[in-house]
Design a protein around this motif. Structure first.
Motif, short mmCIF file in Angstrom:
data_model
loop_
_atom_site.label_atom_id
_atom_site.label_comp_id
_atom_site.label_asym_id
_atom_site.label_seq_id
_atom_site.Cartn_x
_atom_site.Cartn_y
_atom_site.Cartn_z
N THR A 95 -7.90 223.43 48.18
CA THR A 95 -8.36 223.44 49.58
C THR A 95 -9.85 223.12 49.64
OG1 THR A 95 -6.72 225.14 50.09
CG2 THR A 95 -8.46 224.79 51.71
N CYS A 96 -10.25 222.40 50.68
CA CYS A 96 -11.67 222.13 50.90
C CYS A 96 -11.96 222.00 52.39
CB CYS A 96 -12.11 220.87 50.16
SG CYS A 96 -11.26 219.37 50.70
N PRO A 97 -13.16 222.42 52.83
CA PRO A 97 -13.52 222.26 54.24
C PRO A 97 -13.83 220.80 54.55
CG PRO A 97 -15.36 223.18 53.02
CD PRO A 97 -14.21 223.11 52.06
N VAL A 98 -13.31 220.30 55.66
CA VAL A 98 -13.52 218.90 56.04
C VAL A 98 -13.86 218.80 57.52
CG1 VAL A 98 -12.02 217.93 54.25
CG2 VAL A 98 -11.05 218.54 56.49
N ALA A 99 -14.43 217.66 57.89
CA ALA A 99 -14.71 217.33 59.29
C ALA A 99 -14.09 215.98 59.59
CB ALA A 99 -16.21 217.31 59.55
N LEU A 100 -13.64 215.81 60.82
CA LEU A 100 -12.93 214.61 61.24
C LEU A 100 -13.70 213.93 62.37
CD1 LEU A 100 -9.10 214.44 61.63
CD2 LEU A 100 -10.52 213.66 63.51
N TYR A 101 -13.97 212.63 62.20
CA TYR A 101 -14.79 211.87 63.15
C TYR A 101 -14.03 210.63 63.64
CZ TYR A 101 -18.48 214.55 60.83
OH TYR A 101 -19.25 215.57 60.29
N PRO A 102 -14.20 210.24 64.90
CA PRO A 102 -13.55 209.01 65.39
C PRO A 102 -14.05 207.80 64.60
CG PRO A 102 -14.42 210.30 67.21
CD PRO A 102 -14.96 210.91 65.97
N ALA A 103 -13.13 206.94 64.17
CA ALA A 103 -13.51 205.74 63.42
C ALA A 103 -13.76 204.56 64.34
CB ALA A 103 -12.43 205.39 62.40
N THR A 104 -13.40 204.67 65.61
CA THR A 104 -13.59 203.57 66.57
C THR A 104 -14.30 204.09 67.81
OG1 THR A 104 -11.42 203.97 67.57
CG2 THR A 104 -11.53 202.35 65.77
N SER A 105 -14.87 203.17 68.57
CA SER A 105 -15.60 203.56 69.78
C SER A 105 -15.49 202.48 70.84
CB SER A 105 -17.08 203.80 69.45
OG SER A 105 -17.84 204.01 70.63
N GLU A 106 -15.39 202.91 72.09
CA GLU A 106 -15.37 201.99 73.22
C GLU A 106 -16.69 202.04 73.99
OE1 GLU A 106 -12.60 200.07 74.35
OE2 GLU A 106 -11.70 200.56 72.41
N SER A 107 -17.67 202.82 73.49
CA SER A 107 -18.89 203.07 74.25
C SER A 107 -19.76 201.84 74.42
CB SER A 107 -19.71 204.19 73.59
OG SER A 107 -20.12 203.81 72.28
N ARG A 163 -4.49 206.01 66.25
CA ARG A 163 -5.92 205.72 66.10
C ARG A 163 -6.44 206.31 64.79
NH1 ARG A 163 -5.88 210.03 69.68
NH2 ARG A 163 -5.37 208.61 71.36
N PRO A 164 -7.49 205.67 64.23
CA PRO A 164 -8.02 206.14 62.95
C PRO A 164 -9.20 207.11 63.10
CG PRO A 164 -8.92 203.98 63.45
CD PRO A 164 -8.03 204.36 64.62
N TYR A 165 -9.35 207.97 62.10
CA TYR A 165 -10.48 208.89 62.03
C TYR A 165 -11.04 208.87 60.61
CZ TYR A 165 -9.10 210.94 66.51
OH TYR A 165 -8.80 211.12 67.83
N TYR A 166 -12.35 209.13 60.50
CA TYR A 166 -12.97 209.30 59.20
C TYR A 166 -12.96 210.79 58.85
CZ TYR A 166 -14.81 204.55 59.72
OH TYR A 166 -14.93 203.20 59.89
N ILE A 167 -12.64 211.08 57.60
CA ILE A 167 -12.61 212.47 57.13
C ILE A 167 -13.55 212.60 55.94
CG2 ILE A 167 -11.18 214.34 56.20
CD1 ILE A 167 -8.79 213.03 57.62
#
Length: 307
Positions: free
Chosen positions: A17-29, A111-115
């Motif tokens: 087990t490890c702590p992770v964070a998930l971020y959006p890989a795409t943006s419409e901004s 949709r994709p996310y970066y982890i």
């Protein structure tokens, strides 16, 4: 400014087990967006949450979720009740199985996310999970709760991190039969297929996203620049539609049409000018953030022509 995580929790493979964070890989901004205005006053339209019967505005603290049983009859569900049924996947991405990437139907991709690891601990465990997936040449399938709903997530290694792609459930994917059943069974002759293959070979290449420009976004920028400069807007001539009467003749003409430009284009690599300048504007639009590539060329901005 560091990117803000959409989700934080743990990634688990059996007892690892490890702590992770998930971020959006795409943006419409970066795309141009519009506000709705009152044509008479020019003022922005404001949306209010109002009671459907009384018409009175309702404050957020008085709004609860409700499931409609019959018309006008609802079952209320509170935030606390939803939290009580929280699943393990609310805080943990548990890897359930490993599959071949070819087994995942593209229709199921959302949709994709970066982890990446969250914080300074857990990098070793993260690397073990990442490299195991890479060495096995598989896609790891797990579950994660985002926006109060549990999603299937497919994990693949990318560089030093992971890419997690949300997947749809079977009930969310419509059957193709209701759309394809009425398509006629047509026998394609070998001559037609050979000509079509020849066209494909002439257009063959490698997918490079940098070659593509968002033409509609560029047209919006030009339109806004023209209006800000007070220039008249002239509609562009639309291409005339053509009816294909003789399919074989159309294929032959297509082969001839593609042959000439294909030979001329081979020695010269297509420049990236259109993409690099996509966000450049005659007059910067407030709120738009030009990319670094465009910012490094300040001299080029005043010379861009507004059609």
């Amino acid at each position: 400014m560091a990117p803000r995580a959409n989700w934080k929790g743990f990634l688990r493979l059996s007892l690892v087990t490890c702590p992770v964070a998930l971020y959006p890989a795409t943006s419409e901004s970066e795309k141009i967006s519009f506000n709705q205005l009152n044509k008479q006053t020019g003022h922005r339209i404001k949306y209010l949450k109002v009671d459907a019967d009384t018409g009175d505005e309702v404050p957020n603290e008085d709004i609860v979720k409700g499931y409609e049983l019959d018309k006008g009859q609802y079952i209320e569900v509170s935030k606390e009740e939803l939290e009580e049924i929280a699943l393990e996947s609310t805080r943990t991405i548990e890897i359930d199985e490993f599959v071949d990437k070819a087994d995942i139907d593209p229709r199921y991709l959302i949709r994709p996310y970066y982890i990446r690891p969250d914080g300074k601990v857990g990098h070793d465990a993260f690397a073990v999970i990442r490299e195991t997936i890479r060495e096995m040449n598989k896609v790891a399938i797990g579950r994660v709760v985002l926006t109060n709903r549990e999603h299937i997530i497919a994990l693949e290694p990318m560089d030093k991190g992971l890419v997690g792609t949300l997947l749809r459930y079977p009930y969310e994917v419509r059957s193709e039969q209701e759309y394809f059943d009425e398509i006629e069974d047509v026998k394609v002759t070998k001559d037609m297929l050979d000509l079509a293959k020849h066209i494909v070979n002439q257009k063959a290449g490698r997918f490079d996203p940098d070659k593509f420009e968002d033409h509609y976004e560029t047209a919006l920028i030009d339109l806004i620049n023209q209006k800000r400069a007070g220039k008249p807007i002239t509609p562009k001539e639309r291409p005339a539609s053509t009816n294909v009467v003789d399919l074989m003749e159309a294929l032959r003409r297509s082969v001839g049409k593609e042959a000439a430009p294909a030979k001329a284009a081979k020695p010269v690599k297509k420049p990236r000018k259109a993409v690099a300048g996509q966000k450049e504007m005659l007059m910067p639009i407030e709120g738009k953030k030009p990319k670094e590539a465009a910012a490094k060329k300040p001299a080029a901005r005043p010379h861009r022509k507004s059609a």
